[in-house]
Write an enzyme that holds these catalytic residues in place. Structure first.
Site, PDB file in Angstrom:
ATOM      1  N   TYR A 226      50.167 103.104 -37.279  1.00  0.00           N
ATOM      2  CA  TYR A 226      51.202 102.425 -36.504  1.00  0.00           C
ATOM      3  C   TYR A 226      50.726 102.018 -35.115  1.00  0.00           C
ATOM      4  CZ  TYR A 226      55.175 103.241 -39.617  1.00  0.00           C
ATOM      5  OH  TYR A 226      56.065 103.209 -40.658  1.00  0.00           O
TER       6      TYR A 226
ATOM      7  N   LYS B  98      45.213 112.821 -47.372  1.00  0.00           N
ATOM      8  CA  LYS B  98      44.407 112.144 -48.398  1.00  0.00           C
ATOM      9  C   LYS B  98      42.963 112.444 -48.053  1.00  0.00           C
ATOM     10  CE  LYS B  98      43.952 109.320 -51.926  1.00  0.00           C
ATOM     11  NZ  LYS B  98      44.434 109.618 -53.296  1.00  0.00           N
TER      12      LYS B  98
ATOM     13  N   ASP C 284      49.290 111.431 -52.945  1.00  0.00           N
ATOM     14  CA  ASP C 284      49.734 110.900 -54.240  1.00  0.00           C
ATOM     15  C   ASP C 284      50.354 111.999 -55.095  1.00  0.00           C
ATOM     16  OD1 ASP C 284      47.197 112.016 -54.354  1.00  0.00           O
ATOM     17  OD2 ASP C 284      46.332 110.481 -55.672  1.00  0.00           O
TER      18      ASP C 284
ATOM     19  N   ASP D 209      56.564 108.179 -43.289  1.00  0.00           N
ATOM     20  CA  ASP D 209      57.520 107.080 -43.432  1.00  0.00           C
ATOM     21  C   ASP D 209      57.880 106.906 -44.897  1.00  0.00           C
ATOM     22  OD1 ASP D 209      59.024 104.755 -42.678  1.00  0.00           O
ATOM     23  OD2 ASP D 209      57.366 103.519 -43.412  1.00  0.00           O
TER      24      ASP D 209
ATOM     25  N   ASP E 178      61.632 108.272 -47.064  1.00  0.00           N
ATOM     26  CA  ASP E 178      62.545 107.424 -47.841  1.00  0.00           C
ATOM     27  C   ASP E 178      62.647 107.942 -49.275  1.00  0.00           C
ATOM     28  OD1 ASP E 178      62.816 105.680 -45.649  1.00  0.00           O
ATOM     29  OD2 ASP E 178      62.865 103.916 -46.952  1.00  0.00           O
TER      30      ASP E 178
END
Ligand code: IPM
Ligand code: MG
Length: 367
Positions: free
Chosen positions: A141, A191, A223, A247, A251
């Site tokens: 970001y 990751k 993942d 983020d 959701d």
């Protein structure tokens, strides 16, 4: 106690949900004997229209002079083609930076009254009570360099994922401390099989874990965490992760418990806390009076807990939400199988009523 709050309604359904959240804030302040000093300012598209700037100086000044900021939502298709700095989202990202709000707390809790809302079978989702701790000021970001360059047809774009040890360390400490107040399980999501940022992340989080021997630390690749979140959501306690992964996973957690509209968040770590629902501006339903105000209202509960250190007030708001849901109140996003729906305003009114009665009983007991 004095409560100095700046309200930034923003775009789309932002003004509708924040007006209900402010109503609850005022009701709690009155009921528990606090003095609410509220200021209201523009951010996002609303600020772009009025001042040509998604985060005007007057907004920053007001926020920095407050103890907490209550934000609705930013974003509007009207600005989709603007350059990055002139998009509504740029206002929110700069505000997070200005407030030094590096720790984003996003709880996702399953409410039995809303079992029908979750796409998962109740036996899988019941008991789900997750706290996502998302790093909010680093990673893709904000990393430099970033650009789109070249001529049409052969352009290339660059974003940079960047994390320093101190950045990882400070967010890890927040997550471990919070885990200590809960079920003492912390899952760090990265990751590290592919990304250098994640290797450093895992190393630093593991080291900080040494200072919190009572918290059981584990690691997962993002993942497999995404899959586990759907298969076994109830197994999670605190999930610590970097900005972009957080983020996405937050959701997803909203989907798992049945409605993004329910999710609240707190962005803390700096001198002023920022509280906002996780959902966006939902331009498709804006202005219709049907938006779900619970994410915004529960963000007020988080404000009482994290900024004002007033847990009784926070619990009162949360109890109000649980009570109206048990009583069958549903905004359209929560209604299943033809359940009767209420407006944004009716939902707020019923919670305000609950708070009025509960605060009264509470202060009587306290005396
Ligand atoms: C969120 C939102 C924001 C983010 C956008 C609006 C910039 O999606 O708070 O999750 O990506 O952080
Ligand atoms: Mg998001």
């Amino acid at each position: 106690m004095q409560l100095r709050v700046t309200c930034l309604p923003g775009d789309g359904i932002g003004p509708e949900v924040t007006s209900q959240a402010v109503r609850i804030l005022q009701e709690v302040a009155d009921g528990f004997g606090h003095d609410l000093k509220l200021d209201q300012k523009e951010i996002g598209g609303a600020a772009l229209v009025k001042f040509g700037n998604p985060l005007p100086d007057a907004t920053i000044q007001s926020c920095l002079a407050s103890q907490a900021v209550l934000l609705g939502a930013v974003g509007s298709p009207a600005f989709d083609h603007n350059p990055r700095e002139l998009r509504p989202e740029a206002g929110l990202l700069r505000l997070r930076q200005e407030l030094g709000a590096f720790a984003n707390l996003r709880p996702a809790v399953f409410y039995p009254a809303l079992a029908a809302c979750s796409p998962l079978r109740e036996e899988l989702v019941k008991g789900t009570d997750i706290l996502i701790v998302r790093e909010l000021l680093g990673g893709l970001y904000f990393g430099q360099p970033r650009s789109i360059e070249g001529t049409s047809g052969s352009r290339h774009a660059v974003n940079t994922m960047r994390y320093s040890e101190p950045e990882i360390e400070r967010i890890a400490r927040v997550a471990f401390k919070l885990a200590n107040t809960r079920r003492r399980r912390l899952l760090s999501v990265d990751k590290s099989n592919v990304l250098e940022c994640s290797r450093l992340w895992r190393e630093v989080v593991t080291r900080i874990g040494g200072d919190f021997p009572d918290v059981q630390l584990s690691h997962m690749y993002v993942d497999s965490a995404a899959m586990a979140l759907v298969l076994k959501p109830a197994q999670f306690d605190v999930i610590l992760t970097e900005n972009m992964f957080g983020d996405i996973l937050s959701d997803q957690a909203g989907g798992v418990v049945g409605a993004l509209g329910l999710l609240a968040s707190a962005s803390i770590g700096g001198p002023v806390g920022l509280y906002e629902p996780v959902h966006g501006s939902a331009p498709d339903i804006a202005g219709k009076g049907i938006a779900n105000p619970l994410g915004a209202i529960l963000s007020v509960a988080m404000m009482f807990r994290h900024t004002f250190q007033l847990p009784r007030e926070a619990e009162c708001v949360e109890a109000g939400v649980i009570s109206v849901l048990k009583g069958g109140l549903r905004t359209p996003d929560l209604s299943r199988g033809g359940e009767r729906t209420v407006t944004t305003d009716e939902m707020g009114e019923k919670i305000a009523e609950f708070v009025r009665l509960a605060a009264n009983a509470d202060t009587r007991v306290a005396r």
